[in-house]
Design a protein around this motif. Structure first.
Motif, PDB file in Angstrom:
ATOM      1  N   LEU A 179      -5.428  -0.135   7.496  1.00  0.00           N
ATOM      2  CA  LEU A 179      -4.860  -1.480   7.539  1.00  0.00           C
ATOM      3  C   LEU A 179      -4.548  -1.958   8.954  1.00  0.00           C
ATOM      4  N   GLY A 187     -11.124   1.348  -0.552  1.00  0.00           N
ATOM      5  CA  GLY A 187      -9.821   1.031   0.031  1.00  0.00           C
ATOM      6  C   GLY A 187      -9.939   0.607   1.483  1.00  0.00           C
ATOM      7  N   VAL A 188     -10.829   1.261   2.243  1.00  0.00           N
ATOM      8  CA  VAL A 188     -11.041   0.872   3.637  1.00  0.00           C
ATOM      9  C   VAL A 188     -11.574  -0.560   3.711  1.00  0.00           C
ATOM     10  N   ALA A 243     -11.146  -2.814   1.449  1.00  0.00           N
ATOM     11  CA  ALA A 243     -10.095  -3.692   0.948  1.00  0.00           C
ATOM     12  C   ALA A 243      -9.049  -4.014   2.005  1.00  0.00           C
ATOM     13  N   ALA A 244      -8.876  -3.125   2.995  1.00  0.00           N
ATOM     14  CA  ALA A 244      -7.949  -3.413   4.092  1.00  0.00           C
ATOM     15  C   ALA A 244      -8.369  -4.680   4.825  1.00  0.00           C
ATOM     16  N   LEU A 304       0.813  -1.210   0.000  1.00  0.00           N
ATOM     17  CA  LEU A 304       0.000   0.000   0.000  1.00  0.00           C
ATOM     18  C   LEU A 304       0.852   1.268   0.000  1.00  0.00           C
ATOM     19  N   GLN A 309      -6.582   3.193   2.393  1.00  0.00           N
ATOM     20  CA  GLN A 309      -6.438   1.780   2.725  1.00  0.00           C
ATOM     21  C   GLN A 309      -5.293   1.564   3.714  1.00  0.00           C
ATOM     22  N   SER A 355     -16.876  -6.577   5.284  1.00  0.00           N
ATOM     23  CA  SER A 355     -16.108  -5.852   4.274  1.00  0.00           C
ATOM     24  C   SER A 355     -16.564  -6.177   2.855  1.00  0.00           C
ATOM     25  N   CYS A 401     -11.747   5.611  -2.117  1.00  0.00           N
ATOM     26  CA  CYS A 401     -11.231   5.633  -0.738  1.00  0.00           C
ATOM     27  C   CYS A 401     -12.047   4.720   0.166  1.00  0.00           C
TER      28      CYS A 401
END
Length: 411
Positions: free
Chosen positions: A279, A326-327, A329-330, A156, A275, A298, A323
């Motif tokens: 993480l 991305g959160v 995807a963490a 990342l 992300q 998620s 965005c």
């Protein structure tokens, strides 16, 4: 009072806080250099392929060729690891991707480009399976998600810098990013050879820490509902995150939002920041609350977000959606991989290879189907199929048994 632990254990403590083994941090550094280069290529590749006067299907085929060769090579990676060790397989795989990526920049035709991307997929499979096998074999279940978080954190951080650099390089030349990618991969391979410890030393040192007594037969791993749920989730990830998102969003920005190529790099970079920030909390949640709720929540959230992407009216809204994605995807990138380690144990090369293959199958089919849907119907239809797969992964995860938490100490 001196803490008691098996001799040579890789889990070291400072006070009451466990520490991850060194190999985890080295793998994080390697992943950073790999992703810086890959991130440079992301905003350029679809547009570069388009310069050969081809359509969305052919753009998707280039993405799929890379994934197809990863899929073909993955079953052999476990045997290579047994013969050569993870460190050497990792370095050779990175070298193959480096050479093929440099040659992509001087490809004279679309078939040459397609062939070179396929060769790169072979090296990518070697790197991916070797790195994840080493990672799972170096950590205990109590720290597994956090170890994966460090590894993904390297990706990342590279993802923050890579797309932005790629957008700038694209303004100079569409081929320059591919040479830059080859250079960063060469650095990653050298780091792996120099800093990662040989398998015999690392396995002996980490056996007690990883609670390894014997390899779990793969046929038993396949019967584990946790492992099957992780594979379903990784297939959905391959289809949508690795396939549709990478193949269509750059074209969506240029052709629908009428933005320059640099916008893609900046949007992806901002999403990578989101992300990265998410993480560490995500990894702690997965290690303490559980893998199952992380997967269900998620993937359900990502389904809603990805379905909205093609309807973004401008680059600002699209960046906000990326965005939020991305959160999610963490969690999506960490929880299924941790589940594989839980189900297969630390000596898990074959299980890791099959898990990786699930993402590759999705990444092969996804861009092709999405490209056809975008050409025939709309971008909304292309992204909608990905959303359905994410929802399916969330629903399937409901069948997972309740998490048995390891009681890892807070750090």
């Amino acid at each position: 009072m001196k803490s008691l632990r098996p001799a040579g254990s890789e889990i070291r403590r400072v006070g009451s806080k466990p520490r991850l083994p060194r190999d985890v941090y080295v793998l994080g550094v390697i992943s950073f250099f790999v992703m810086v280069g890959f991130g440079v290529v992301i905003p350029v590749l679809p547009v570069y392929v388009r310069s050969f006067n081809v359509g969305n299907f052919e753009i998707g085929a280039v993405v799929s060729a890379f994934a197809l060769m990863r899929l073909i090579a993955s079953p052999f990676c476990g045997r290579l690891i047994d013969l050569m060790g993870e460190r050497l397989v990792l370095a050779v795989g990175i070298g193959i991707v480096a050479v093929s990526s440099g040659l992509v920049g001087i490809a004279g035709s679309y078939p040459q480009l397609l062939l070179l991307r396929g060769v790169g997929g072979i090296g990518s499979a070697m790197f991916t399976v070797a790195a994840m096998t080493m990672l799972l074999g170096s950590t205990s279940p109590a720290l597994r998600a956090r170890a994966i978080g460090v590894y993904q954190g390297g990706f990342l951080l590279g993802g923050m810098a890579g797309p932005a650099i790629g957008g700038l390089l694209a303004a100079i030349s569409l081929t320059a990013p591919f040479f830059f990618y080859a250079g960063t991969l060469a650095v990653a391979g050298i780091i792996g050879l120099i800093l990662l410890r040989p398998r015999t030393i690392r396995h002996d040192a980490s056996a007690a820490a990883a609670d390894v007594v014997a390899p779990i037969p793969f046929r038993m791993v396949l019967t584990d509902r946790r492992y099957r749920a992780a594979c379903v989730a990784n297939f959905a990830q391959g289809w949508t995150s690795f396939g549709v998102r990478s193949a269509l969003i750059p074209v969506l920005i240029v052709e629908v939002l009428n933005g320059p190529t640099a916008w893609t790099g900046l949007a992806f970079a901002v999403a990578a920041v989101a992300q990265t920030i998410a993480l560490a909390p995500a990894a702690r949640f997965i290690d303490t609350v559980g893998r199952k709720p992380a997967i269900i929540g998620s993937f359900a959230a990502a389904a809603i977000i990805i379905a909205a992407v093609p309807f973004a009216p401008n680059i600002v809204v699209l960046t906000v959606l990326l965005c939020l994605y991305g959160v999610a995807a963490a969690f999506m990138g960490t929880a299924p991989a941790a589940v594989v380690g839980d189900a297969a144990g630390s000596r898990s090369a074959r299980a890791v290879a099959v898990f990786s293959m699930c993402a590759d199958i999705g990444a092969i089919i996804g861009p092709l189907v999405a490209g056809l849907l975008a050409d025939t119907f709309s971008y909304g239809a292309a992204f909608g199929v990905g959303a359905v797969l994410f929802l399916a992964a969330a629903v399937y995860a409901l069948r997972m048994p309740r998490d048995v938490l390891t009681g890892s100490p807070a750090s």
